[in-house]
Design a protein around this motif. Structure first.
Motif, PDB file in Angstrom:
ATOM      1  N   PRO A   1      19.898  55.444  48.584  1.00 12.02           N
ATOM      2  CA  PRO A   1      20.306  56.817  48.886  1.00 12.02           C
ATOM      3  C   PRO A   1      19.711  57.308  50.203  1.00 12.02           C
TER       4      PRO A   1
ATOM      5  N   VAL B   1      24.591  56.741  45.633  1.00 11.61           N
ATOM      6  CA  VAL B   1      24.151  57.916  44.883  1.00 11.61           C
ATOM      7  C   VAL B   1      23.794  57.494  43.463  1.00 11.61           C
TER       8      VAL B   1
ATOM      9  N   HIS C   1      22.297  64.222  44.988  1.00 18.52           N
ATOM     10  CA  HIS C   1      22.672  63.544  46.230  1.00 18.52           C
ATOM     11  C   HIS C   1      23.921  64.181  46.835  1.00 18.52           C
TER      12      HIS C   1
END
Length: 397
Positions: free
Chosen positions: A91, A115, A120
């Motif tokens: 991420p 994600v 996110h």
């Protein structure tokens, strides 16, 4: 001609320290990886290579498709230089890079970001709020592939995603599907406890048995759980890819019906930590040479530099291996030093000031953070010199 003679002859015109890449070894390792993949494509993990020229060379070989990058700025750079189909494996919270991704149609088309929670997506929306004509962001859902036993009191595998079960994955996929500006295109689950843990550690029979038992049970559990997750997410959206595995598990992960591609990178260079697997072998391809600068005592030589430990839990296995000539080891009181490294052993008697000692890094791409270029060796000649990421002024992590 043995490897020591070949490397010394090929690089006689160079002054160490420097790093080399043995092209025949690289090609042999790549062929071995493809054989183990049983026809499934391999996505190349850039963190294990860290040289754009070498990545390009690998991607010309049949069977290798796409890049698994480690940061979004890296992915944006690679796409700007002509790379395509780049998955960012971790991420990102880099707001400037996210804004660039959302503003650039080519980058948005070729890059997929990772994600594992709705936070996110919130961060991405915040980062790209000012972007005119925002592009749709491609997403991959990271799944926890770790192995749990004894009611969760025992865990093997890296701690990555909080998403572990099919209902959790389906819930997040549903939320993504309702969120404008995003499209879920892939799933990833990295079984580090299988792919990154050698099942044949030397001189440790009890540990060997424990590792093999854990890996067998982990693989059985993951086949079922990963299959359920993929099936559940497929009910919500069409997936372009399901990624899994690593160099140490290629042939095992490839057998899973749910998997469409394998991720691998370390196998190209075959660093020291990958010597301890039953299922495959490899050829050391990436090496670095350090010069002998003094002989402080009989049976001892000192080389310049050498303190290049690998990431992970600290231990002797994270140090580079004095590889050639055979018969050298670290002084236990000093280890690998910041600016000098004493080496002891029978081979030290035959080394003189100005000679070179060849080392293997414990891991693969981290070697390239120490050197600006790789000298490509074919036979007993240096046929090219190519920059590493560092040599191109790129230090992403």
């Amino acid at each position: 001609m043995d490897d020591l003679q070949r490397y010394n002859r090929a690089t006689a015109h160079l002054d160490p320290p420097f790093a080399v890449l043995d092209l025949p070894a690289l090609r042999a390792n790549a062929e071995g990886m493809l054989h183990r993949a049983h026809g499934k494509p391999i996505r190349v993990a850039s963190k294990s290579i860290r040289s754009r020229a070498v990545l390009e060379r690998i991607l010309t070989m049949d069977g290798f498709t796409g890049i698994m990058a480690f940061t979004l700025p890296e992915a944006l750079w690679l796409v700007s230089t002509g790379m395509r189909n780049v998955l960012v494996a971790y991420p990102t919270v880099d707001r400037a890079a996210l804004a660039e991704l959302a503003a650039e149609p080519l980058a948005a088309r070729e890059i997929t970001i990772m994600v594992d929670r709705i936070d996110h997506l919130d961060l991405v929306d915040s980062a790209v709020a000012g972007v005119h004509d925002r592009q749709e962001i491609r997403l991959c859902l990271d799944i926890d592939a770790g192995y749990l036993a004894f009611g969760g009191r025992f865990r093997a595998g890296v701690r990555r995603s909080p998403i572990r079960e099919s209902d959790q994955a389906a819930d997040l996929a549903t939320q993504i599907a309702k969120r404008p500006g995003f499209r879920l295109v892939g799933l990833m689950a990295y079984e580090a406890q299988i792919a990154g843990v050698g099942d044949d550690p030397p001189g440790k029979p009890a540990l060997t048995r424990a590792i093999r038992l854990m890996q067998t049970r982990s693989q059985r559990e993951l086949i079922t759980r990963r299959g359920r997750i993929v099936q559940a997410v497929h009910q919500i959206t069409d997936l372009e890819f399901v990624n899994g595995g690593g160099t140490g598990s290629i042939e095992k992960t490839a057998r899973e019906r749910a998997i469409t591609e394998i991720a691998a990178g370390s196998g190209f260079f075959h660093p020291r930590l990958f010597d301890f697997y039953r299922g495959f072998g490899g050829h050391p391809a990436a090496l670095f040479a350090l010069p002998v600068v003094r002989r402080p005592a009989p049976g001892v030589v000192t080389v310049l530099g050498g303190g290049y430990p690998a990431s992970g839990a600290p231990g002797a296995d994270r140090l580079p291996q004095p590889y050639l000539p055979c018969g050298l080891r670290y002084d236990p009181n000093e280890g690998a030093g910041e600016v000098q490294t004493p080496l002891v052993g029978p081979a030290a008697e035959d080394l003189r000031t100005g000679d070179r000692v060849w080392f293997r890094h414990a891991k693969a791409g981290e070697l390239c953070e120490r050197f600006a270029s790789l000298h490509l060796i074919d036979g007993d000649r240096v046929v090219d010199e190519v920059p590493t990421y560092r040599g191109e002024g790129r230090t992403f992590l």
